[in-house]
Design a protein around this motif. Sequence first.
Motif, PDB file in Angstrom:
ATOM      1  N   ILE A 195       0.830  -1.200   0.000  1.00  0.00           N
ATOM      2  CA  ILE A 195       0.000   0.000   0.000  1.00  0.00           C
ATOM      3  C   ILE A 195       0.867   1.254   0.000  1.00  0.00           C
ATOM      4  O   ILE A 195       1.884   1.328   0.684  1.00  0.00           O
ATOM      5  CB  ILE A 195      -0.974   0.014   1.208  1.00  0.00           C
ATOM      6  CG1 ILE A 195      -1.937   1.211   1.100  1.00  0.00           C
ATOM      7  CG2 ILE A 195      -0.242   0.014   2.532  1.00  0.00           C
ATOM      8  CD1 ILE A 195      -3.108   1.164   2.060  1.00  0.00           C
ATOM      9  N   GLN A 197      -0.071   5.279   0.456  1.00  0.00           N
ATOM     10  CA  GLN A 197      -1.217   6.116   0.780  1.00  0.00           C
ATOM     11  C   GLN A 197      -0.785   7.526   1.133  1.00  0.00           C
ATOM     12  O   GLN A 197       0.374   7.787   1.437  1.00  0.00           O
ATOM     13  CB  GLN A 197      -2.004   5.513   1.947  1.00  0.00           C
ATOM     14  CG  GLN A 197      -1.231   5.478   3.258  1.00  0.00           C
ATOM     15  CD  GLN A 197      -2.036   4.825   4.375  1.00  0.00           C
ATOM     16  OE1 GLN A 197      -2.430   3.666   4.270  1.00  0.00           O
ATOM     17  NE2 GLN A 197      -2.273   5.573   5.437  1.00  0.00           N
ATOM     18  N   THR A 199      -2.273  12.064   1.142  1.00  0.00           N
ATOM     19  CA  THR A 199      -2.908  13.157   0.407  1.00  0.00           C
ATOM     20  C   THR A 199      -1.887  13.931  -0.413  1.00  0.00           C
ATOM     21  O   THR A 199      -2.234  14.926  -1.041  1.00  0.00           O
ATOM     22  CB  THR A 199      -3.613  14.122   1.380  1.00  0.00           C
ATOM     23  OG1 THR A 199      -2.663  14.598   2.346  1.00  0.00           O
ATOM     24  CG2 THR A 199      -4.753  13.420   2.104  1.00  0.00           C
ATOM     25  N   CYS A 225      -3.783   4.604  -2.388  1.00  0.00           N
ATOM     26  CA  CYS A 225      -4.946   5.262  -1.778  1.00  0.00           C
ATOM     27  C   CYS A 225      -4.642   6.733  -1.512  1.00  0.00           C
ATOM     28  O   CYS A 225      -3.699   7.044  -0.784  1.00  0.00           O
ATOM     29  CB  CYS A 225      -5.310   4.599  -0.453  1.00  0.00           C
ATOM     30  SG  CYS A 225      -5.870   2.902  -0.579  1.00  0.00           S
ATOM     31  N   GLY A 226      -5.444   7.624  -2.075  1.00  0.00           N
ATOM     32  CA  GLY A 226      -5.264   9.037  -1.794  1.00  0.00           C
ATOM     33  C   GLY A 226      -5.266   9.885  -3.044  1.00  0.00           C
ATOM     34  O   GLY A 226      -5.825   9.502  -4.073  1.00  0.00           O
ATOM     35  N   LYS A 250      -7.502   3.892  -5.243  1.00  0.00           N
ATOM     36  CA  LYS A 250      -8.644   4.289  -4.426  1.00  0.00           C
ATOM     37  C   LYS A 250      -8.518   5.773  -4.148  1.00  0.00           C
ATOM     38  O   LYS A 250      -7.444   6.260  -3.753  1.00  0.00           O
ATOM     39  CB  LYS A 250      -8.674   3.516  -3.100  1.00  0.00           C
ATOM     40  CG  LYS A 250      -8.858   2.008  -3.246  1.00  0.00           C
ATOM     41  CD  LYS A 250     -10.259   1.654  -3.678  1.00  0.00           C
ATOM     42  CE  LYS A 250     -10.450   0.143  -3.748  1.00  0.00           C
ATOM     43  NZ  LYS A 250     -11.812  -0.231  -4.187  1.00  0.00           N
ATOM     44  N   LYS A 252      -9.087   9.467  -2.244  1.00  0.00           N
ATOM     45  CA  LYS A 252      -8.973   9.822  -0.832  1.00  0.00           C
ATOM     46  C   LYS A 252     -10.296   9.534  -0.138  1.00  0.00           C
ATOM     47  O   LYS A 252     -11.373   9.661  -0.727  1.00  0.00           O
ATOM     48  CB  LYS A 252      -8.568  11.282  -0.661  1.00  0.00           C
ATOM     49  CG  LYS A 252      -9.611  12.306  -1.057  1.00  0.00           C
ATOM     50  CD  LYS A 252      -9.114  13.708  -0.755  1.00  0.00           C
ATOM     51  CE  LYS A 252     -10.174  14.754  -1.105  1.00  0.00           C
ATOM     52  NZ  LYS A 252      -9.735  16.132  -0.803  1.00  0.00           N
ATOM     53  N   LEU A 258      -9.986   4.491   5.385  1.00  0.00           N
ATOM     54  CA  LEU A 258      -8.634   4.209   4.920  1.00  0.00           C
ATOM     55  C   LEU A 258      -7.945   3.189   5.815  1.00  0.00           C
ATOM     56  O   LEU A 258      -7.230   2.296   5.332  1.00  0.00           O
ATOM     57  CB  LEU A 258      -7.825   5.504   4.877  1.00  0.00           C
ATOM     58  CG  LEU A 258      -6.338   5.373   4.507  1.00  0.00           C
ATOM     59  CD1 LEU A 258      -6.180   4.768   3.114  1.00  0.00           C
ATOM     60  CD2 LEU A 258      -5.644   6.730   4.592  1.00  0.00           C
ATOM     61  N   TYR A 261      -8.310  -0.388   4.803  1.00  0.00           N
ATOM     62  CA  TYR A 261      -7.453  -0.842   3.704  1.00  0.00           C
ATOM     63  C   TYR A 261      -6.022  -1.061   4.184  1.00  0.00           C
ATOM     64  O   TYR A 261      -5.369  -2.045   3.802  1.00  0.00           O
ATOM     65  CB  TYR A 261      -7.472   0.180   2.566  1.00  0.00           C
ATOM     66  CG  TYR A 261      -8.754   0.177   1.760  1.00  0.00           C
ATOM     67  CD1 TYR A 261      -8.917  -0.692   0.690  1.00  0.00           C
ATOM     68  CD2 TYR A 261      -9.805   1.037   2.084  1.00  0.00           C
ATOM     69  CE1 TYR A 261     -10.090  -0.707  -0.054  1.00  0.00           C
ATOM     70  CE2 TYR A 261     -10.988   1.028   1.350  1.00  0.00           C
ATOM     71  CZ  TYR A 261     -11.123   0.150   0.286  1.00  0.00           C
ATOM     72  OH  TYR A 261     -12.298   0.124  -0.443  1.00  0.00           O
ATOM     73  N   THR A 262      -5.544  -0.160   5.040  1.00  0.00           N
ATOM     74  CA  THR A 262      -4.167  -0.280   5.505  1.00  0.00           C
ATOM     75  C   THR A 262      -3.992  -1.527   6.366  1.00  0.00           C
ATOM     76  O   THR A 262      -2.991  -2.246   6.242  1.00  0.00           O
ATOM     77  CB  THR A 262      -3.752   0.970   6.304  1.00  0.00           C
ATOM     78  OG1 THR A 262      -4.166   2.144   5.611  1.00  0.00           O
ATOM     79  CG2 THR A 262      -2.245   1.021   6.480  1.00  0.00           C
ATOM     80  N   SER A 265      -3.469  -4.689   4.487  1.00  0.00           N
ATOM     81  CA  SER A 265      -2.282  -4.748   3.632  1.00  0.00           C
ATOM     82  C   SER A 265      -1.147  -5.480   4.341  1.00  0.00           C
ATOM     83  O   SER A 265      -1.215  -5.772   5.540  1.00  0.00           O
ATOM     84  CB  SER A 265      -1.846  -3.335   3.245  1.00  0.00           C
ATOM     85  OG  SER A 265      -2.877  -2.669   2.530  1.00  0.00           O
ATOM     86  N   LYS A 286       2.349   8.729   6.664  1.00  0.00           N
ATOM     87  CA  LYS A 286       2.004   7.344   6.342  1.00  0.00           C
ATOM     88  C   LYS A 286       2.811   6.340   7.158  1.00  0.00           C
ATOM     89  O   LYS A 286       2.339   5.230   7.420  1.00  0.00           O
ATOM     90  CB  LYS A 286       2.171   7.075   4.847  1.00  0.00           C
ATOM     91  CG  LYS A 286       3.500   7.449   4.238  1.00  0.00           C
ATOM     92  CD  LYS A 286       3.493   7.222   2.737  1.00  0.00           C
ATOM     93  CE  LYS A 286       4.789   7.726   2.086  1.00  0.00           C
ATOM     94  NZ  LYS A 286       4.598   9.068   1.509  1.00  0.00           N
TER      95      LYS A 286
END
Length: 370
Positions: A195, A197, A199, A225-226, A250, A252, A258, A261-262, A265, A286
């Motif tokens: 993963i 991730q 922003t 993700c983000g 995916k 944000k 979130l 998902y993390t 992983s 992260k």
Amino acid sequence: MKKKAIVCVTNDLSTDQRVYKTCLTLEKCGYWVVEYGRLLPESKPLQRSYFIVRKKLTFNRGPLFYAEYNIRLFFHLLIANVDLIFANDLDTLPAAYLAAAIRGKRLIYDTHEYYTETPELVNRPAIQTIWRKIENAIFPHLTDILTVNESIAKLYSDKFHKTVKVSRNIPTTFSPDRLKSREELGLPADKRILILQGTGINVQRGAEEAVEAMQYIDNAVLLICGNGDVLPILKKMVEEKQLQGKVVFKDKMPFEELRQYTMNSDLGLAIDKDTNLNYHFSLPNKLFDYIHSGIPTLSSGLVELQQIIDKYDIGYYIQNHDPKHIAEVVNFIFADEKRYNTVKQNTARAKKELCWENEEKVLMSVIGKQ
């Protein structure tokens, strides 16, 4: 009557966990809190324990955006009922400082990065010069200053001879009421999941090489993700290299979603490149999200990252950003199952010590300073 704090940001408030935690801490310290930010076309309704103000601006990027935001924020602060102004990052500081100075109000400045050395400014020297002049003009007059790690604190302290407190952006201890299965999240149950991730999934943070590396990694999926400026490039790469089955995107999402998902992983990527001072001394959020999700981290070995990873023995390193090398390291990690399980288990101790409940004590001491 409670004192009132206005917390200033340039984002839409929805995914900025540091500022959200700051607002909650201000509430703990007895303040009535207002968070002032932006309303974007994609902004979703928010539920907060404090009041929020989101302004729709005419301009959403570039010099005109920063000018419009600061002008509107300045006039808001000039007439608002406020006792404490909390400015996040340099792009909110001009309006916050000027309003605080005119009205004789207290100002706390929280800089989340070494702002003037970000790639967005390094690559645009004329704009960088403007922001440097703004920072050089205001910073010497500040009294309460926070930042996210010791390295950046030292840079500012050496440059401006000011005391800069460190409050790292570490998550609050959180466990979902129920951990969803991979099937519920649309993830493969029979493959390893990497993963990446955040922003700020931007250029020079290793995302492009991570996607390319998936050509050489078997039985694994890269979950991105983000949001960030490199995403269109990544999606084009996936299409051109026919990696649709090995890279999943995916958008944000709220923190709680979130985390699902993390936690599902197997390995978190924090392979930012050492291409500028801001990245060199960065401590990406992260890393702490991976720790709190109980998964090891694969890192590029930046100074602040390495200190934490080595202290708790919670990750691995790449030596360069060649996609084949990244793939070799990932394959090696999963081939040594005994070592992987040890590293994974070590995240439990790191999570216990590296939590917002401990970290916010610094912030509370600054807020409570008289």
